[in-house]
Design a protein around this motif. Structure first.
Motif, short mmCIF file in Angstrom:
data_model
loop_
_atom_site.label_atom_id
_atom_site.label_comp_id
_atom_site.label_asym_id
_atom_site.label_seq_id
_atom_site.Cartn_x
_atom_site.Cartn_y
_atom_site.Cartn_z
N PRO A 141 -28.18 49.48 70.45
CA PRO A 141 -27.60 50.85 71.53
C PRO A 141 -26.52 51.42 70.61
O PRO A 141 -25.67 51.16 69.68
N MET A 142 -26.39 52.92 71.25
CA MET A 142 -25.37 53.52 71.00
C MET A 142 -23.94 53.04 71.38
O MET A 142 -23.88 52.00 72.15
N SER A 143 -22.68 53.34 70.57
CA SER A 143 -21.67 52.56 70.73
C SER A 143 -21.06 52.84 72.29
O SER A 143 -20.70 51.58 72.66
N ASP A 144 -21.46 54.08 73.17
CA ASP A 144 -20.95 54.00 74.40
C ASP A 144 -21.80 53.08 75.15
O ASP A 144 -21.25 52.82 76.53
N TYR A 145 -22.82 52.41 74.98
CA TYR A 145 -23.86 51.49 75.70
C TYR A 145 -23.98 50.03 75.27
O TYR A 145 -24.59 49.57 75.78
N ARG A 146 -23.42 49.88 74.31
CA ARG A 146 -23.16 48.49 73.66
C ARG A 146 -22.44 47.74 74.76
O ARG A 146 -21.35 48.23 75.34
N PRO A 147 -22.74 46.27 75.05
CA PRO A 147 -21.73 45.39 75.84
C PRO A 147 -20.26 45.41 74.94
O PRO A 147 -20.22 45.41 73.97
N ILE A 148 -19.44 45.25 76.02
CA ILE A 148 -18.00 45.27 75.47
C ILE A 148 -17.79 43.96 74.87
O ILE A 148 -18.19 42.82 75.30
N GLN A 149 -17.23 43.87 73.73
CA GLN A 149 -16.91 42.57 73.06
C GLN A 149 -15.41 42.27 73.26
O GLN A 149 -14.51 43.55 73.37
#
Length: 234
Positions: A141-149
């Motif tokens: 996914p694009m960075s804005d939509y990836r799960p928070i790590q």
């Protein structure tokens, strides 16, 4: 008795051949993995119907050897791209690649379905989606939509602990007890304190705090609580 003898020999030899081949052949399959399974299955099932057990098993052994040679050759990068299909890009920077879809013979509906399986509902949010050489689809996914790590929040997290099974389906797993340097007396004492019996326990696991979690065969009644709705007639 003859039919049973043939079926038994074929089953055992087929099992041994697959064990020798390794787990890779029965996991996510490449083209020659799948071909190998089909050919081997047909060969080892032949003696059930005809009287050529020795010849059939010889053919099966040859197929196993050829397959292992192909697997060894695939370890070399120059030959790998000949033996395996290269990954195909299906989405790049949120744009669907029609040429990629056409190459892998996939419709847009199928692509969207695969994205939903991965947990994504909008192709615009995908940086890249690729069909791997095994046929599975990888989605970035694009960075804005990836799960928070945790690293995004500068959090230090402890190492993940995997609960270790001690009882499964009413049977004590002695090798896990031995690994933990525990004995049956300790386990039976813990089970007794929980008011359970070993034979009634579906799963018991050893937790990080050195206690055990017990899941028995009993299902708690929740009356008409909507959070525990169960579809069907009951």
């Amino acid at each position: 008795m003859e039919i049973f003898y043939r079926a038994f020999i074929v089953f055992i030899m087929g099992y041994l051949f697959l064990r020798v081949t390794g787990k890779k052949a029965v996991g996510e399959m490449h083209s020659f993995d799948l071909l190998y399974i089909y050919v081997l299955t047909n060969i080892i099932s032949t003696p059930v119907e005809v009287n050529h057990i020795g010849k059939s098993l010889t053919y099966a052994a040859i197929i196993v050897i050829l397959y292992k040679i192909f697997v060894r050759l695939s370890l070399y990068n120059k030959l790998r791209w000949i033996l395996y299909d290269s990954p195909t890009v299906l989405i790049r920077n949120g744009d669907i690649d029609r040429k990629g879809l056409k190459k892998v013979r996939m419709t847009i509906n199928e692509l969207l379905s695969q994205l939903r399986v991965k947990g994504y509902t909008d192709s615009q949010n995908i940086e890249m989606a690729v069909m791997e050489d095994t046929g599975s689809i990888s989605v970035i996914p694009m960075s804005d939509y990836r799960p928070i790590q945790p690293n995004d929040l500068n959090l230090d997290v402890k190492k993940e602990y995997i609960p270790i099974p001690l009882i499964m389906d009413g049977q004590i797993l002695d090798y896990n007890l031995k690994y933990l340097q525990l004995d049956r007396r300790w386990l039976l004492n813990e089970v007794e304190k929980a008011g359970e019996k070993v034979e009634s326990i579906m799963l018991a696991t050893f937790l990080e705090n050195r206690k055990i979690f017990i899941d028995n065969n009993q299902i708690k009644e929740h009356k008409n609580d909507p959070y525990y709705y169960k579809p069907g007639k009951g």
